[in-house]
Scaffold this motif. Structure first.
Motif, PDB file in Angstrom:
ATOM      1  N   GLU A 125     121.249 -80.559  -6.577  1.00  0.00           N
ATOM      2  CA  GLU A 125     121.191 -81.955  -6.138  1.00  0.00           C
ATOM      3  C   GLU A 125     120.389 -82.813  -7.096  1.00  0.00           C
ATOM      4  N   GLN A 126     120.984 -83.908  -7.545  1.00  0.00           N
ATOM      5  CA  GLN A 126     120.333 -84.967  -8.312  1.00  0.00           C
ATOM      6  C   GLN A 126     119.897 -84.591  -9.724  1.00  0.00           C
ATOM      7  N   GLY A 127     120.286 -83.420 -10.206  1.00  0.00           N
ATOM      8  CA  GLY A 127     119.945 -83.073 -11.581  1.00  0.00           C
ATOM      9  C   GLY A 127     120.864 -82.004 -12.127  1.00  0.00           C
ATOM     10  N   VAL A 128     121.434 -82.223 -13.312  1.00  0.00           N
ATOM     11  CA  VAL A 128     122.322 -81.221 -13.917  1.00  0.00           C
ATOM     12  C   VAL A 128     121.520 -79.953 -14.208  1.00  0.00           C
ATOM     13  N   PRO A 129     121.970 -78.801 -13.720  1.00  0.00           N
ATOM     14  CA  PRO A 129     121.239 -77.568 -14.015  1.00  0.00           C
ATOM     15  C   PRO A 129     121.306 -77.232 -15.502  1.00  0.00           C
ATOM     16  N   LEU A 130     120.312 -76.524 -15.996  1.00  0.00           N
ATOM     17  CA  LEU A 130     120.303 -76.123 -17.400  1.00  0.00           C
ATOM     18  C   LEU A 130     121.271 -74.975 -17.663  1.00  0.00           C
ATOM     19  N   ARG A 131     121.552 -74.218 -16.636  1.00  0.00           N
ATOM     20  CA  ARG A 131     122.606 -73.212 -16.724  1.00  0.00           C
ATOM     21  C   ARG A 131     123.393 -73.266 -15.420  1.00  0.00           C
ATOM     22  N   ALA A 132     124.652 -72.967 -15.508  1.00  0.00           N
ATOM     23  CA  ALA A 132     125.506 -73.077 -14.333  1.00  0.00           C
ATOM     24  C   ALA A 132     125.119 -72.046 -13.280  1.00  0.00           C
ATOM     25  N   PRO A 133     125.104 -72.433 -12.010  1.00  0.00           N
ATOM     26  CA  PRO A 133     124.905 -71.447 -10.945  1.00  0.00           C
ATOM     27  C   PRO A 133     126.024 -70.405 -10.970  1.00  0.00           C
ATOM     28  N   GLU A 134     125.772 -69.268 -10.352  1.00  0.00           N
ATOM     29  CA  GLU A 134     126.804 -68.241 -10.262  1.00  0.00           C
ATOM     30  C   GLU A 134     127.932 -68.734  -9.359  1.00  0.00           C
ATOM     31  N   GLY A 135     129.165 -68.526  -9.780  1.00  0.00           N
ATOM     32  CA  GLY A 135     130.303 -68.880  -8.956  1.00  0.00           C
ATOM     33  C   GLY A 135     130.574 -70.373  -8.937  1.00  0.00           C
ATOM     34  N   PRO A 136     131.449 -70.828  -8.033  1.00  0.00           N
ATOM     35  CA  PRO A 136     131.766 -72.252  -7.933  1.00  0.00           C
ATOM     36  C   PRO A 136     130.524 -73.069  -7.568  1.00  0.00           C
ATOM     37  N   TRP A 137     130.481 -74.310  -8.044  1.00  0.00           N
ATOM     38  CA  TRP A 137     129.324 -75.141  -7.723  1.00  0.00           C
ATOM     39  C   TRP A 137     129.685 -76.618  -7.840  1.00  0.00           C
ATOM     40  N   GLU A 138     128.759 -77.428  -7.333  1.00  0.00           N
ATOM     41  CA  GLU A 138     128.983 -78.867  -7.252  1.00  0.00           C
ATOM     42  C   GLU A 138     127.635 -79.561  -7.423  1.00  0.00           C
ATOM     43  N   LEU A 139     127.567 -80.530  -8.320  1.00  0.00           N
ATOM     44  CA  LEU A 139     126.366 -81.345  -8.483  1.00  0.00           C
ATOM     45  C   LEU A 139     126.464 -82.555  -7.569  1.00  0.00           C
ATOM     46  N   CYS A 140     125.483 -82.725  -6.680  1.00  0.00           N
ATOM     47  CA  CYS A 140     125.423 -83.885  -5.789  1.00  0.00           C
ATOM     48  C   CYS A 140     124.540 -84.933  -6.454  1.00  0.00           C
ATOM     49  N   LEU A 141     125.086 -86.114  -6.685  1.00  0.00           N
ATOM     50  CA  LEU A 141     124.391 -87.138  -7.458  1.00  0.00           C
ATOM     51  C   LEU A 141     124.675 -88.511  -6.851  1.00  0.00           C
ATOM     52  N   THR A 142     123.631 -89.325  -6.708  1.00  0.00           N
ATOM     53  CA  THR A 142     123.823 -90.672  -6.171  1.00  0.00           C
ATOM     54  C   THR A 142     124.135 -91.666  -7.283  1.00  0.00           C
ATOM     55  N   VAL A 143     124.915 -92.700  -6.960  1.00  0.00           N
ATOM     56  CA  VAL A 143     125.203 -93.760  -7.921  1.00  0.00           C
ATOM     57  C   VAL A 143     123.945 -94.557  -8.238  1.00  0.00           C
ATOM     58  N   ASN A 144     123.115 -94.823  -7.208  1.00  0.00           N
ATOM     59  CA  ASN A 144     121.805 -95.434  -7.474  1.00  0.00           C
ATOM     60  C   ASN A 144     120.738 -94.387  -7.177  1.00  0.00           C
ATOM     61  N   ASP A 145     119.691 -94.713  -6.438  1.00  0.00           N
ATOM     62  CA  ASP A 145     118.658 -93.712  -6.145  1.00  0.00           C
ATOM     63  C   ASP A 145     118.687 -93.253  -4.689  1.00  0.00           C
ATOM     64  N   SER A 146     119.642 -93.756  -3.898  1.00  0.00           N
ATOM     65  CA  SER A 146     119.648 -93.511  -2.455  1.00  0.00           C
ATOM     66  C   SER A 146     120.982 -92.935  -2.018  1.00  0.00           C
ATOM     67  N   TRP A 147     120.937 -92.102  -0.993  1.00  0.00           N
ATOM     68  CA  TRP A 147     122.178 -91.567  -0.423  1.00  0.00           C
ATOM     69  C   TRP A 147     122.860 -92.625   0.444  1.00  0.00           C
TER      70      TRP A 147
END
Length: 424
Positions: free
Chosen positions: A231-253
C-alpha cells in the motif's frame, strides 16, 4: 483454487472509497476511532449523504477510458455503514441517509455493462456494531487496538457469545454481497484487530467459494487470500505470487476537502510502469464526493493515465514482468511469448538506450505508438558474456510526454546473462 487468469492480466483497477465520511471530508472511519472528531458528529454525516449525482454508468465509462479492467467499491468500511440494503443490522445508506437507495447494485451492473470486473471492499471490523468490541486480539500488531473501546473489550469483559453473534452478522453480510452482486473480487480489510482463528477466516473463504467458486480474494484473509496488497509505495522487490499496489491519486483514500495534493499524470505513469514491470497491478484510489461525483482533478488523472495506456497498450496488456533491475535503466515488460521486450524510458532518451546481459539476437527495435524503427548494435562481449545492446535514441517527435516505450523484438524467448562477467 488457482488464481483467476483475468486478475494478473488486468494491470489497472480503480479503488473507490465512497461513504458518509465524504460529507465533512474527514478520515474514513478512523476520524472517530482516533478521536479526530466525536463519534456523534461523525455519524451526523448520515444526514448529509445524498448521492444526488451518483452515476455508476459515468464511473464505468471513466474507468474504461482510464484503461482499468476492474474496480473495487467500499461496500462497507470500518464504520459499519453499508452501501446496500442489508438485512443484517440497521446501519445502511438506504434507510438512514437522503440517498435512500442501494448504491452497490447500480455499480455492479454498470461495470459489467462495460466489460469490467466487479470488486467489493468489505471490512472485517465494524466499530459501530454493538457486539464487535467483545473480544481482544492476544497480541495486536497495531498500537492502541487493545485499548480502543471501539475495537476491543476491556480487560475481563470479553463476551464470547457476543463475538459469535458478530461473526454471524459478518458472515451473513458477506453472503448477501455474494448472493446479490456476485463480485469477481472481494477486497477484505480490518484484519489486524483479531487473529485468523478469531476471525474464522478459513470458514469465511469456504462460505464465499461455496456460493461463487471463481471469487478472487486479496491477502487480508490472513493466509487464505490469493494476492498481496502493498500500500502506497512500490516495493523494492515484487511480492511472491500475484500482487497489487494500492495507491491514492492524492494523499487520501476518501474525499477530503483540504487534500489538493494530486499526483501529476507523469508520476502516475511512473508508478504504473514500475508496478507492471514487476508483474503487479496498480489499484488507483479515488474518493467521490458525498453526491457521488468523482472530483474533476482525479478524473483528469485517470483520463491522462488512460491516454498513455491506450497509446502503449501492446506493452501493457498481455505482458508480464520484464527484466530485473540493472539490465535497463527503467522498468520493462515482456510479451506473453517471451519474444518482445518493452523498455520504458521515463526521460527522453539521449543518444542511446542500453540493454545489458541480453543473449538474444535482436531482430528489430521500434518506438511503440509511432512504429518508427531504430538502429541498434551490440558493443563488446566475450565468450559467454554478451556485449551491451545500444539502441539509437528516437527523434524528439517520436518521444512521449510521460514515458517513451521501445519494442525490442528478439530471435527467441528472452535469454538473460546474470553472471559477474569474465575474469582473467
Amino acid at each position: 483454487m488457482a488464481m483467476q487468469p483475468w486478475f494478473p492480466e488486468a494491470k489497472l483497477g480503480v479503488f473507490l472509497h465512497y461513504g458518509i465520511y465524504a460529507v465533512d471530508g474527514v478520515w474514513e472511519s478512523w476520524a472517530f476511532y482516533t478521536g479526530q472528531v466525536p463519534h456523534e458528529r461523525y455519524m451526523k454525516q448520515l444526514d448529509g449523504f445524498t448521492a444526488s449525482r451518483y452515476d455508476p454508468a459515468a464511473w464505468a465509462d471513466l474507468f474504461a477510458r482510464a484503461g482499468a479492467r476492474y474496480a473495487v467499491l467500499t461496500a462497507r468500511h470500518h464504520d459499519g455503514v453499508a452501501l446496500w440494503d442489508t438485512a443484517q443490522g440497521d446501519l445502511n445508506v438506504v434507510r438512514h441517509t437522503p440517498a435512500g437507495r442501494d448504491l452497490v447494485a447500480g455499480y455492479a451492473d454498470a461495470l459489467r455493462d462495460r466489460g469490467l470486473k466487479v470488486g467489493l471492499y468489505y471490512s472485517h471490523s465494524d466499530w459501530n456494531h454493538p457486539d464487535y468490541a467483545s473480544a481482544v486480539h492476544p497480541s495486536p500488531r497495531k498500537e492502541g487496538v487493545a485499548d480502543n473501546p471501539f475495537a476491543s473489550a476491556r480487560p475481563g469483559e470479553e463476551d464470547p457469545e457476543a463475538w459469535a453473534r458478530f461473526l454471524a452478522y459478518r458472515e451473513a453480510q458477506v453472503g448477501e454481497l455474494v448472493d446479490r452482486f456476485r463480485p469477481d473480487l472481494l477486497w477484505f480489510d480490518g484484519e489486524w484487530e483479531r487473529t485468523e482463528e478469531q476471525w474464522r477466516m478459513r470458514e469465511l473463504r469456504d462460505l464465499v467459494l461455496a456460493k461463487n467458486p471463481e471469487t478472487v480474494f486479496n491477502a487480508r484473509l490472513l493466509g487464505h487470500g490469493d494476492y498481496a496488497t502493498p500500500e502506497q509505495g512500490v516495493p523494492l522487490r515484487a511480492p511472491e505470487g500475484p500482487w497489487e499496489l494500492c495507491l491514492t491519486v492524492n494523499d487520501s483514500w476518501g474525499f477530503q476537502h483540504e487534500d489538493t495534493n494530486h499526483k501529476p499524470v507523469r508520476l502516475l505513469v511512473r508508478y504504473f510502469a514500475e508496478t507492471i514491470g514487476m508483474g503487479g497491478n496498480l489499484l488507483l484510489g479515488v474518493g467521490p464526493r458525498e453526491d457521488g461525483a468523482i472530483p474533476a482533478e482525479q478524473a483528469a488523472r485517470l483520463e491522462g493515465l488512460g491516454g498513455w495506456i491506450a497509446k502503449h497498450r501492446e506493452a501493457v496488456y498481455g505482458t508480464g514482468a520484464g527484466m530485473p533491475a540493472g539490465h535497463h535503466y527503467g522498468p520493462s515488460t515482456l510479451s506473453a511469448d517471451g519474444r518482445t521486450l518493452y523498455l520504458v524510458c521515463f526521460d527522453p532518451p539521449r543518444e542511446n538506450v542500453g540493454v545489458r546481459g541480453l543473449r538474444n539476437r535482436v531482430r528489430r527495435v521500434s518506438v511503440v505508438g509511432s512504429g518508427t524503427e531504430l538502429a541498434h548494435r551490440v558493443v563488446g562481449g566475450h565468450g559467454k558474456v554478451p556485449g551491451v545492446l545500444w539502441i539509437d535514441a528516437p527523434a524528439a517527435a517520436d518521444t512521449d510526454e510521460y514515458a517513451t516505450v521501445l519494442a525490442v523484438e528478439l530471435d527467441g524467448e528472452l535469454d538473460l546473462y546474470r553472471g559477474a562477467g569474465r575474469t582473467v
